[in-house]
Motif scaffolding. Sequence first.
Motif, short mmCIF file in Angstrom:
data_model
loop_
_atom_site.label_atom_id
_atom_site.label_comp_id
_atom_site.label_asym_id
_atom_site.label_seq_id
_atom_site.Cartn_x
_atom_site.Cartn_y
_atom_site.Cartn_z
N GLU A 41 0.86 -1.19 0.00
CA GLU A 41 0.00 0.00 0.00
C GLU A 41 0.89 1.24 0.00
O GLU A 41 1.75 1.41 0.87
N TRP A 42 0.68 2.11 -0.99
CA TRP A 42 1.43 3.35 -1.12
C TRP A 42 0.57 4.49 -0.61
O TRP A 42 -0.58 4.64 -1.03
N THR A 43 1.11 5.27 0.29
CA THR A 43 0.45 6.51 0.72
C THR A 43 1.23 7.68 0.13
O THR A 43 2.43 7.82 0.38
N PHE A 44 0.55 8.46 -0.70
CA PHE A 44 1.22 9.57 -1.37
C PHE A 44 1.18 10.82 -0.50
O PHE A 44 0.42 10.91 0.48
N LYS A 45 2.00 11.78 -0.86
CA LYS A 45 2.11 13.00 -0.05
C LYS A 45 0.82 13.82 -0.05
O LYS A 45 0.62 14.65 0.84
N ASP A 46 -0.04 13.57 -1.04
CA ASP A 46 -1.31 14.29 -1.03
C ASP A 46 -2.38 13.56 -0.21
O ASP A 46 -3.54 13.95 -0.18
N GLY A 47 -1.98 12.45 0.45
CA GLY A 47 -2.89 11.71 1.32
C GLY A 47 -3.63 10.56 0.66
O GLY A 47 -4.28 9.77 1.35
N THR A 48 -3.58 10.46 -0.67
CA THR A 48 -4.26 9.36 -1.35
C THR A 48 -3.45 8.07 -1.20
O THR A 48 -2.27 8.09 -0.84
N LYS A 49 -4.12 6.94 -1.50
CA LYS A 49 -3.49 5.63 -1.35
C LYS A 49 -3.69 4.79 -2.61
O LYS A 49 -4.61 5.01 -3.39
N GLN A 50 -2.81 3.80 -2.78
CA GLN A 50 -2.89 2.86 -3.91
C GLN A 50 -2.27 1.54 -3.47
O GLN A 50 -1.33 1.53 -2.67
N ILE A 51 -2.83 0.42 -3.96
CA ILE A 51 -2.31 -0.90 -3.58
C ILE A 51 -1.80 -1.62 -4.83
O ILE A 51 -2.48 -1.67 -5.86
N ASP A 52 -0.58 -2.16 -4.75
CA ASP A 52 -0.02 -3.03 -5.79
C ASP A 52 0.02 -4.45 -5.25
O ASP A 52 0.35 -4.68 -4.08
#
Length: 789
Positions: A695-706
């Motif tokens: 799970e990636w948490t980006f600096k803008d607060g959004t998330k994404q899962i690979d």
Amino acid sequence: MFLVLAVAGLCKGVQGQNIQNNPGSNHGNKFEQLGTILPSPNEYRTASGAPGPKYWQQRCDYDIKCELDEVNLKLTGSEAVTYFNNSPNTLTYLWLQLDENQHSSTKNANYQTGSSMPRQLNAGVVDRLEEFKTDNGYGFNIVKITDALGAALKYTINKTMMRVELPAALKPGQKFTFNINWNYKIADRFKYGGRGGYEYFPEDGNHLFTIAQWYPRLCVYSDFQGWQNHQFTGRGEFALTFGNFKVQMTVPADHVVGSTGECQNYAQVLSPVQMARYTKAQTAKEPVQIVTLDEAKKAETQKSKTKKTWIFKADNVRDFAWTSSRKFVWDALPAYVESKKVMCMSFYGKEAYGLYSKFSTKAVAHTIKSYSKFTIPYPYPVAQSIEAANGMEYPMICFNYGRTDKDGTYSEATKYGMLGVIIHEVGHNFFPMIINSDERQWSWMDEGLNSFVEYLTEELYDNKFPIRGKGPAWAIVDYMKLPKDQLEPIMSNSENIIGFGPNAYTKPATGLNMLRETIMGRELFDYAFKEYARRWAFKHPEPADFFRTMEDASGEDLDWFWRGWFFGTEPCDLAIDSVKAFKADANAPLQQQRDTVAFRKVDKPMLTAFDDISKQRNREDKNIQFLTDQDTTLHDFYWRYARGLEPLDTTTYQVPVPATTEPADEAAKEKVAGKYFYDVAFSNKGGLVMPIIVEWTFKDGTKQIDRIPAQIWRYNEKNVTKTFMKDKEVASLKLDPLRETADIDESNNNWGTMPAPSKFAVFKQKQQPRGQSTGITPMQKAQEKKKGF
């Protein structure tokens, strides 16, 4: 009464299997095929996991008459058994199970377990220890065994097994009918344990009988094992042969009987009012009480001295069980599976009325519908739940628990515990009563598969159903953390498992859910699982049949998963070791951006370094003629060069070396200008390979899962690095955010501080044809000299 005693400790453990293919390496183990670990495919069981063209199984039919003596707590029976030899083998004897011998002090399986003295000892235990010094009178009394004409047959009882010797060899395609007369003293389930027996209610002086594993019945004779005649110890349950049953039970006239199969004489044993209610229940939308609470309470106080005989019939079942009591309320409701009506029914005493009258029959209906969706359509006409303060399953009938407090209230835990056990035990109709695995050897094939579909069914009952371990990966973490000496592989004999619940129920159910949700996906998994159920319905599958079918029907190579989760004991513990960040630099200089010149000599002939024995003997063999000796048109420059017929050029030449890269165009630079690249190093600390879920948490607060498949570990089972490209700058990483892999240490799953990005150059790769010469060749220089260059 309790006695205070000194305490002594015991310690016990077992070692897990080591099935590594290449134990000295960090690869070549976990992703090797199961190979010889599985039995070889044959005409009976194919490599695809399906029954083979010569698959066979035996059949056994029973015609049983029995009488329940409630006063003396005794069951007397006679049975006509017809055994069909469908095997290609000639049989000279038959093996039968005598499970009731479990209660005997002299005929039990004698599987003893170590023990120690507790600080407080129940006085009843002392009575049991004393009782087992002599014959306690429990277990089967075999009165006689005869053939169809009345001639006595020789038989031998070995603890919980009985061998009947045939008067003549039973050849393939033949059948044999014989008769057994028997009786036994019915045991108090709460004192002696076991599957069948009675519960006594001192407040009203009545009994509730669960008559299970109660008649001598045939063992399975199979292509893969021969006779399955392992002793019955009470844990590994049974393996049985399919057949047709007709059973007549004579019981006190005020008793209500629930049973495997369909009753053939309700009109004779029910009152006209009760029969009318049963008829009404056939088309009802809500459960109809055939025997009401008031009628049950009245029967408790007016004990009949007369008898009635109930007759039941069941076709193509592997076992038969029944229950009898005057305490029963009985309700019924039809359910429909692919337009086929199934009568769902419940039997329960006043102690369970507040729960069972509201939930039980509807839970039965929900269960058969849900299981039918995930496996095959429920094939039987009846499904029943009996409240008997325990949990055990048989075809079309099961015994469950769930009683209210005296005031009719109940706790949330009691409600969901009751629903869970009803779903679980009714679900056993599918595993193993229909998909008929060998419970005595492989408990996980019925308990694990059933627990998995139970979990799916509970999830469909209520989205907030409180799941207690049978499915979600996170729920098994504590078990997976245990020391290795407290764990066994799932692929262990049921008698030898210490952690029986986690090993036979929870871990296999969890593994299947991981396959469905994380590794295969629902579409592939559900198709393959249904195919397994379809292939092996009313047959005797083995573990290899399940493993192979799941792969064959899905197109997924799952040997790594079976190897790790089913044959091994290693846990999952994946960790993030390091993170490196990169960003493109459009103006960075390229290495080897310009064409250059190298100084080289032409290659020497490619002669073999050592003139081996094969070359020598080939030259000496007068019968061998080399093609280039026969056909001189094959003598090119290099044939001559190898033989010194072309001179060796020792001159040094300048050779142009073209650049392998060229500057990227503006479109390519623009493509990567806003991208962020990350090298993440992962390690496998636990040993069990699993997909990497990031799970990636980006600096803008959004998330994404690979989601990266487990195969990423195949070249190195301990460490792997993976490059990721993201459209936004990353603030932090987390492994397995939804806790899907049963990771036992989540402290190493986070990376919270991202490094500053390193710059890298952008280039385009020049393409060169594969197999084309580069540089300088001897032939090229020889031709130049001939032409005078």
